[in-house]
Design a protein around this motif. Structure first.
Motif, PDB file in Angstrom:
ATOM      1  N   MET A   1      74.466 -30.623 107.835  1.00  0.00           N
ATOM      2  CA  MET A   1      74.629 -30.983 106.413  1.00  0.00           C
ATOM      3  C   MET A   1      75.690 -30.714 106.121  1.00  0.00           C
ATOM      4  SD  MET A   1      73.015 -27.234 105.448  1.00  0.00           S
ATOM      5  CE  MET A   1      71.758 -27.342 106.820  1.00  0.00           C
ATOM      6  N   SER A   2      76.446 -31.334 105.242  1.00  0.00           N
ATOM      7  CA  SER A   2      77.869 -31.272 104.736  1.00  0.00           C
ATOM      8  C   SER A   2      77.820 -31.651 103.267  1.00  0.00           C
ATOM      9  CB  SER A   2      78.503 -32.528 105.439  1.00  0.00           C
ATOM     10  OG  SER A   2      77.885 -33.637 104.925  1.00  0.00           O
ATOM     11  N   VAL A   3      79.131 -31.051 102.959  1.00  0.00           N
ATOM     12  CA  VAL A   3      79.563 -31.153 101.420  1.00  0.00           C
ATOM     13  C   VAL A   3      81.111 -31.294 101.390  1.00  0.00           C
ATOM     14  CG1 VAL A   3      77.695 -29.621 100.533  1.00  0.00           C
ATOM     15  CG2 VAL A   3      79.919 -28.733 101.496  1.00  0.00           C
ATOM     16  N   PRO A   4      81.462 -31.854  99.991  1.00  0.00           N
ATOM     17  CA  PRO A   4      82.778 -32.189 100.035  1.00  0.00           C
ATOM     18  C   PRO A   4      83.624 -30.510  99.837  1.00  0.00           C
ATOM     19  CG  PRO A   4      81.630 -32.734  98.038  1.00  0.00           C
ATOM     20  CD  PRO A   4      80.615 -32.533  99.179  1.00  0.00           C
ATOM     21  N   LEU A   5      84.763 -30.630 100.296  1.00  0.00           N
ATOM     22  CA  LEU A   5      85.569 -29.450  99.882  1.00  0.00           C
ATOM     23  C   LEU A   5      86.572 -29.817  98.801  1.00  0.00           C
ATOM     24  CD1 LEU A   5      86.109 -28.295 103.863  1.00  0.00           C
ATOM     25  CD2 LEU A   5      84.383 -27.209 101.870  1.00  0.00           C
ATOM     26  N   ARG A   6      86.600 -28.916  97.973  1.00  0.00           N
ATOM     27  CA  ARG A   6      87.614 -29.089  96.990  1.00  0.00           C
ATOM     28  C   ARG A   6      88.203 -27.873  96.587  1.00  0.00           C
ATOM     29  NH1 ARG A   6      83.630 -32.179  92.569  1.00  0.00           N
ATOM     30  NH2 ARG A   6      83.227 -33.836  94.047  1.00  0.00           N
ATOM     31  N   PRO A   7      89.361 -27.690  96.342  1.00  0.00           N
ATOM     32  CA  PRO A   7      90.084 -26.363  96.026  1.00  0.00           C
ATOM     33  C   PRO A   7      89.179 -25.704  94.891  1.00  0.00           C
ATOM     34  CG  PRO A   7      91.826 -28.156  95.762  1.00  0.00           C
ATOM     35  CD  PRO A   7      90.373 -28.849  95.741  1.00  0.00           C
ATOM     36  N   VAL A   8      89.041 -24.377  95.106  1.00  0.00           N
ATOM     37  CA  VAL A   8      88.224 -23.219  94.473  1.00  0.00           C
ATOM     38  C   VAL A   8      88.845 -22.107  94.270  1.00  0.00           C
ATOM     39  CG1 VAL A   8      86.016 -22.380  93.878  1.00  0.00           C
ATOM     40  CG2 VAL A   8      86.076 -24.461  94.953  1.00  0.00           C
ATOM     41  N   ARG A   9      89.107 -21.500  93.048  1.00  0.00           N
ATOM     42  CA  ARG A   9      89.777 -20.454  92.963  1.00  0.00           C
ATOM     43  C   ARG A   9      89.028 -19.357  93.630  1.00  0.00           C
ATOM     44  NH1 ARG A   9      90.134 -16.602  88.189  1.00  0.00           N
ATOM     45  NH2 ARG A   9      88.639 -17.926  87.338  1.00  0.00           N
ATOM     46  N   ARG A  10      89.661 -18.566  94.470  1.00  0.00           N
ATOM     47  CA  ARG A  10      89.467 -17.355  95.232  1.00  0.00           C
ATOM     48  C   ARG A  10      89.657 -16.016  94.638  1.00  0.00           C
ATOM     49  NH1 ARG A  10      86.731 -16.292  99.479  1.00  0.00           N
ATOM     50  NH2 ARG A  10      86.443 -18.423 100.134  1.00  0.00           N
ATOM     51  N   VAL A  11      88.803 -15.109  94.463  1.00  0.00           N
ATOM     52  CA  VAL A  11      88.983 -13.981  93.996  1.00  0.00           C
ATOM     53  C   VAL A  11      88.607 -12.842  94.753  1.00  0.00           C
ATOM     54  CG1 VAL A  11      88.470 -12.110  92.021  1.00  0.00           C
ATOM     55  CG2 VAL A  11      88.593 -14.734  91.597  1.00  0.00           C
TER      56      VAL A  11
ATOM     57  N   ALA B   1      80.457 -23.525  96.553  1.00  0.00           N
ATOM     58  CA  ALA B   1      80.902 -23.641  95.038  1.00  0.00           C
ATOM     59  C   ALA B   1      81.118 -24.961  94.694  1.00  0.00           C
ATOM     60  CB  ALA B   1      82.376 -22.917  95.076  1.00  0.00           C
ATOM     61  N   ASP B   2      81.580 -25.691  95.431  1.00  0.00           N
ATOM     62  CA  ASP B   2      81.903 -27.292  95.290  1.00  0.00           C
ATOM     63  C   ASP B   2      80.637 -28.089  94.946  1.00  0.00           C
ATOM     64  OD1 ASP B   2      84.014 -29.640  95.615  1.00  0.00           O
ATOM     65  OD2 ASP B   2      82.258 -30.391  96.550  1.00  0.00           O
ATOM     66  N   LEU B   3      79.421 -27.544  95.538  1.00  0.00           N
ATOM     67  CA  LEU B   3      78.106 -28.134  95.317  1.00  0.00           C
ATOM     68  C   LEU B   3      77.666 -27.840  93.667  1.00  0.00           C
ATOM     69  CD1 LEU B   3      75.844 -27.768  98.082  1.00  0.00           C
ATOM     70  CD2 LEU B   3      76.392 -30.089  97.255  1.00  0.00           C
ATOM     71  N   CYS B   4      78.154 -26.771  93.315  1.00  0.00           N
ATOM     72  CA  CYS B   4      77.914 -26.171  91.896  1.00  0.00           C
ATOM     73  C   CYS B   4      78.926 -27.025  91.002  1.00  0.00           C
ATOM     74  CB  CYS B   4      78.279 -24.639  91.544  1.00  0.00           C
ATOM     75  SG  CYS B   4      77.187 -23.789  92.705  1.00  0.00           S
ATOM     76  N   THR B   5      79.972 -27.332  91.235  1.00  0.00           N
ATOM     77  CA  THR B   5      80.968 -28.059  90.607  1.00  0.00           C
ATOM     78  C   THR B   5      80.555 -29.416  90.305  1.00  0.00           C
ATOM     79  OG1 THR B   5      82.880 -26.646  91.128  1.00  0.00           O
ATOM     80  CG2 THR B   5      83.258 -28.800  90.154  1.00  0.00           C
ATOM     81  N   ARG B   6      79.854 -30.206  91.374  1.00  0.00           N
ATOM     82  CA  ARG B   6      79.279 -31.424  91.583  1.00  0.00           C
ATOM     83  C   ARG B   6      78.289 -31.555  90.621  1.00  0.00           C
ATOM     84  NH1 ARG B   6      75.562 -33.230  96.506  1.00  0.00           N
ATOM     85  NH2 ARG B   6      74.217 -32.028  95.015  1.00  0.00           N
ATOM     86  N   ASP B   7      77.293 -30.617  90.521  1.00  0.00           N
ATOM     87  CA  ASP B   7      76.173 -30.627  89.518  1.00  0.00           C
ATOM     88  C   ASP B   7      76.480 -30.378  88.166  1.00  0.00           C
ATOM     89  OD1 ASP B   7      74.927 -31.553  91.747  1.00  0.00           O
ATOM     90  OD2 ASP B   7      73.642 -29.598  92.187  1.00  0.00           O
TER      91      ASP B   7
END
Length: 265
Positions: free
Chosen positions: A1-11, A149-155
């Motif tokens: 399974m795969s998802v796109p990777l995008r920059p996500v702010r890390r805390v 996190a990128d999946l959440c952004t996509r949706d």
């Protein structure tokens, strides 16, 4: 399974003991105590010389204390809740280690939900997206969290953050759904033979609602869940997303954790 990777702010929430900071704190505390003593002494002299001005100052101080009372109460309650959650998490981890293997072995297998989500191909566990193909099983733990996190952004989620790390209290990804609900996700990148157990769910369940104030709490894994873990999740209202449901979410053929019910508990 795969998802796109995008920059996500890390805390990151790493906390370490700092001797210099501690010493500076106590020095400032001593200075504040000296200033407080000076203020008290000055106030006593003012009461003797100008009782009217002293009365006006007292009224202003009482009004300020009343206005700040509710805010301090909320702050204190949140601090006590965090301490209690940490203590419960440590106690549950220590107490359940010798008991959980026997308990999970004695319970019958939990029936799996019949679903229309298509099964993953046996020879490939990747999913194609416009941004590229990524195998979640081959990602580093940080990369897996960023992929979720990128999946959440996509949706359509807003305020998506990757907050996993030391002191995260179980939360790896947080977001706000399009309809305004707060989502807290814990990511478990396990192999096919390593299922998410009830200990993992108990630790997450002790913090996801009380500390992180989740409207939707979910555990997402590349593997599966044990029967006791599913039972505990059902009792606490935690959404369980196993490898098959994650693959469907990635492909867009299955619901997101906040729109579906995950694995039947």
């Amino acid at each position: 399974m795969s998802v796109p990777l995008r920059p996500v702010r890390r805390v990151r929430n790493d906390r370490r003991f700092d001797l210099r900071t501690t010493a500076l704190f106590f020095l400032l505390l001593a200075v504040l105590l000296c200033l407080l003593a000076l203020v008290v002494r000055t106030a006593a002299g003012m009461v003797e010389r100008r009782p009217l001005w002293a009365g006006v100052l007292t009224v202003f101080c009482v009004a300020a204390a009343v206005m700040c009372r509710s805010r301090w109460r909320r702050f204190s309650a949140a601090a006590y809740a965090r301490r209690t959650a940490r203590a419960l998490e440590e106690a549950a981890e220590e107490a359940s280690v010798p008991l959980r293997p026997a308990e999970e072995a004695s319970l019958p297998p939990w029936p799996a939900e019949e679903t229309s989500v298509p099964p993953r191909p046996a020879d490939e566990e990747t999913t194609a997206f416009p941004g590229g193909v990524v195998d979640c099983a081959e990602l580093e733990p940080d990369g897996f969290e960023e992929a979720i996190a990128d999946l959440c952004t996509r949706d359509g989620c807003q305020e998506v953050e990757v907050v996993g790390g030391a002191g995260d209290l179980g939360a790896d990804v947080t977001a706000v759904t399009p309809d305004g609900r707060r989502v807290v996700i814990q990511c478990k990148q396990y192999g096919a033979a390593n299922k998410v157990g009830s200990q993992d769910l108990q630790r997450f369940g002790g913090t996801c609602f009380t500390i992180h104030e989740a409207d939707v709490a979910a555990v997402v894994t590349t593997s599966d869940f044990t029967a006791p873990a599913l039972e505990y999740a059902h009792q606490c209202g935690i959404v369980c997303v196993d490898g098959r449901a994650l693959d469907a979410w990635c492909r867009g053929t299955g619901p997101s954790p906040w729109d579906g019910t995950g694995v039947e508990c």
